[in-house]
Design a protein around this motif. Sequence first.
Motif, mmCIF file in Angstrom:
data_model
loop_
_atom_site.group_PDB
_atom_site.id
_atom_site.type_symbol
_atom_site.label_atom_id
_atom_site.label_comp_id
_atom_site.label_asym_id
_atom_site.label_seq_id
_atom_site.Cartn_x
_atom_site.Cartn_y
_atom_site.Cartn_z
ATOM 1 N N ARG A 48 0.828 -1.204 0.000
ATOM 2 C CA ARG A 48 0.000 0.000 0.000
ATOM 3 C C ARG A 48 0.861 1.252 0.000
ATOM 4 N N ALA A 49 0.332 2.305 -0.644
ATOM 5 C CA ALA A 49 0.975 3.607 -0.614
ATOM 6 C C ALA A 49 0.801 4.224 0.770
ATOM 7 N N PRO A 50 1.681 5.145 1.161
ATOM 8 C CA PRO A 50 1.559 5.781 2.483
ATOM 9 C C PRO A 50 0.185 6.377 2.735
ATOM 10 N N GLN A 51 -0.395 7.014 1.727
ATOM 11 C CA GLN A 51 -1.714 7.611 1.915
ATOM 12 C C GLN A 51 -2.795 6.554 2.135
ATOM 13 N N GLU A 52 -2.625 5.390 1.504
ATOM 14 C CA GLU A 52 -3.577 4.294 1.725
ATOM 15 C C GLU A 52 -3.461 3.748 3.145
ATOM 16 N N VAL A 53 -2.228 3.630 3.635
ATOM 17 C CA VAL A 53 -2.006 3.153 5.002
ATOM 18 C C VAL A 53 -2.634 4.118 5.991
ATOM 19 N N ALA A 54 -2.413 5.423 5.762
ATOM 20 C CA ALA A 54 -2.985 6.432 6.653
ATOM 21 C C ALA A 54 -4.509 6.373 6.638
ATOM 22 N N GLU A 55 -5.084 6.189 5.457
ATOM 23 C CA GLU A 55 -6.540 6.085 5.352
ATOM 24 C C GLU A 55 -7.064 4.855 6.099
ATOM 25 N N LYS A 56 -6.334 3.761 5.989
ATOM 26 C CA LYS A 56 -6.723 2.542 6.685
ATOM 27 C C LYS A 56 -6.624 2.726 8.200
ATOM 28 N N LEU A 57 -5.608 3.447 8.656
ATOM 29 C CA LEU A 57 -5.475 3.740 10.086
ATOM 30 C C LEU A 57 -6.654 4.587 10.564
ATOM 31 N N ARG A 58 -7.020 5.576 9.778
ATOM 32 C CA ARG A 58 -8.176 6.393 10.155
ATOM 33 C C ARG A 58 -9.445 5.558 10.190
ATOM 34 N N GLY A 59 -9.493 4.532 9.342
ATOM 35 C CA GLY A 59 -10.659 3.657 9.304
ATOM 36 C C GLY A 59 -10.855 2.836 10.562
ATOM 37 N N ILE A 60 -9.765 2.596 11.312
ATOM 38 C CA ILE A 60 -9.912 1.860 12.583
ATOM 39 C C ILE A 60 -9.897 2.804 13.787
ATOM 40 N N GLY A 61 -9.880 4.122 13.480
ATOM 41 C CA GLY A 61 -10.010 5.086 14.564
ATOM 42 C C GLY A 61 -8.734 5.774 14.989
ATOM 43 N N VAL A 62 -7.656 5.623 14.207
ATOM 44 C CA VAL A 62 -6.386 6.273 14.531
ATOM 45 C C VAL A 62 -6.226 7.513 13.658
ATOM 46 N N ASP A 63 -5.985 8.652 14.288
ATOM 47 C CA ASP A 63 -5.804 9.898 13.552
ATOM 48 C C ASP A 63 -4.383 9.951 13.012
ATOM 49 N N ALA A 64 -4.211 9.630 11.732
ATOM 50 C CA ALA A 64 -2.869 9.561 11.144
ATOM 51 C C ALA A 64 -2.877 10.144 9.738
ATOM 52 N N SER A 65 -1.841 10.893 9.411
ATOM 53 C CA SER A 65 -1.660 11.423 8.065
ATOM 54 C C SER A 65 -0.586 10.611 7.355
ATOM 55 N N GLU A 66 -0.490 10.774 6.044
ATOM 56 C CA GLU A 66 0.500 9.995 5.289
ATOM 57 C C GLU A 66 1.928 10.383 5.659
ATOM 58 N N GLU A 67 2.121 11.586 6.217
ATOM 59 C CA GLU A 67 3.448 12.003 6.654
ATOM 60 C C GLU A 67 3.928 11.205 7.862
ATOM 61 N N LEU A 68 3.002 10.532 8.537
ATOM 62 C CA LEU A 68 3.354 9.739 9.720
ATOM 63 C C LEU A 68 3.497 8.254 9.387
ATOM 64 N N VAL A 69 3.583 7.939 8.092
ATOM 65 C CA VAL A 69 3.721 6.555 7.638
ATOM 66 C C VAL A 69 5.029 6.394 6.877
#
Length: 328
Positions: A48-69
Amino acid sequence: MSLLDYYDALLLDLDGTVWEGGRAIPGAVETIHESGLACMYITNNAARAPQEVAEKLRGIGVDASEELVLTSSQAAVTLARQDFPAGTKVLILGTESFRDLARAAGFEVVDSAEDNPEVVMQGHNPETGWAQLTEATLAIAGGAAYIATNLDTTLPMERGLAVGNGSMVAAVISATGVAPAAAGKPQPVMFQQAVQKLGATKPLAVGDRLNTDIEGANAAGFPTFHVLTGVSGPLALLEAPKEQRPTYLAENMLDLKKNAHQLLPGAQGGFTARINRRDILLERGHAGATSVEALRTVLEVAWAMPEPPELIRPGSAEAEAATDGWWR
């Protein structure tokens, strides 16, 4: 005093630590929110791309941006860019997001060994098959450099351990006799990049796999927190070489809230451990003492031995109960 009070950042693995097959591991999201610490999510999964990982993290309730991946595909592209200039032809086994990262770095992405690529980069993609592996094999046989995003042989999923990138890489190694340079964990670079991005001075690395998460953070010189929610269990810990031994041992991320002394290898739960020839005798134990307390007790002794113990012999009902699931 909580363990979290000693650190200013968490370097978090994902698969087997924060989630499993996309499902949040119990206690992980809660602990991330309550920690109050800066977090960087470091994953060897290159699918997955960093932005996809960040989106998936937000999907489980974690506030994360792609800069944090940080992904191992990013690390692979960075590694390749150190030795090869923009415009270099590269053959990529991986997802389209991996190919996009290579293009953004200035590489020319090709699809065949006939295009004479100078570099082959291989990352996890469930769609990779014989045809792609063959193109990589032919290109490497023709002299192309070989870089793998990571060498994880398995990938934790809800149904169990699936085939990881390292297992697919093994097919290419078998066909070519060429071992790749690995960009992701256990190399220390991703951890060092994460700390630099966060501006942290006292980071704690959290992971579930000894030969990637723990070894990589140890190599970077950071303290490590191993959770028993993923790949490496009691047997792996007992046999772990020095470079793969974690600082702290936990059942899951909820244990980050415990006192640091509780999480260090050492006698606890009323257990005692001693060497008997090449075995360890685990004895006593309070009523209700846990499996992880028994494991910490045994590890202090096992890691002082020149070789891993042959057997762990429980010498009480409490020890028997605590070790019952260690070998499953």
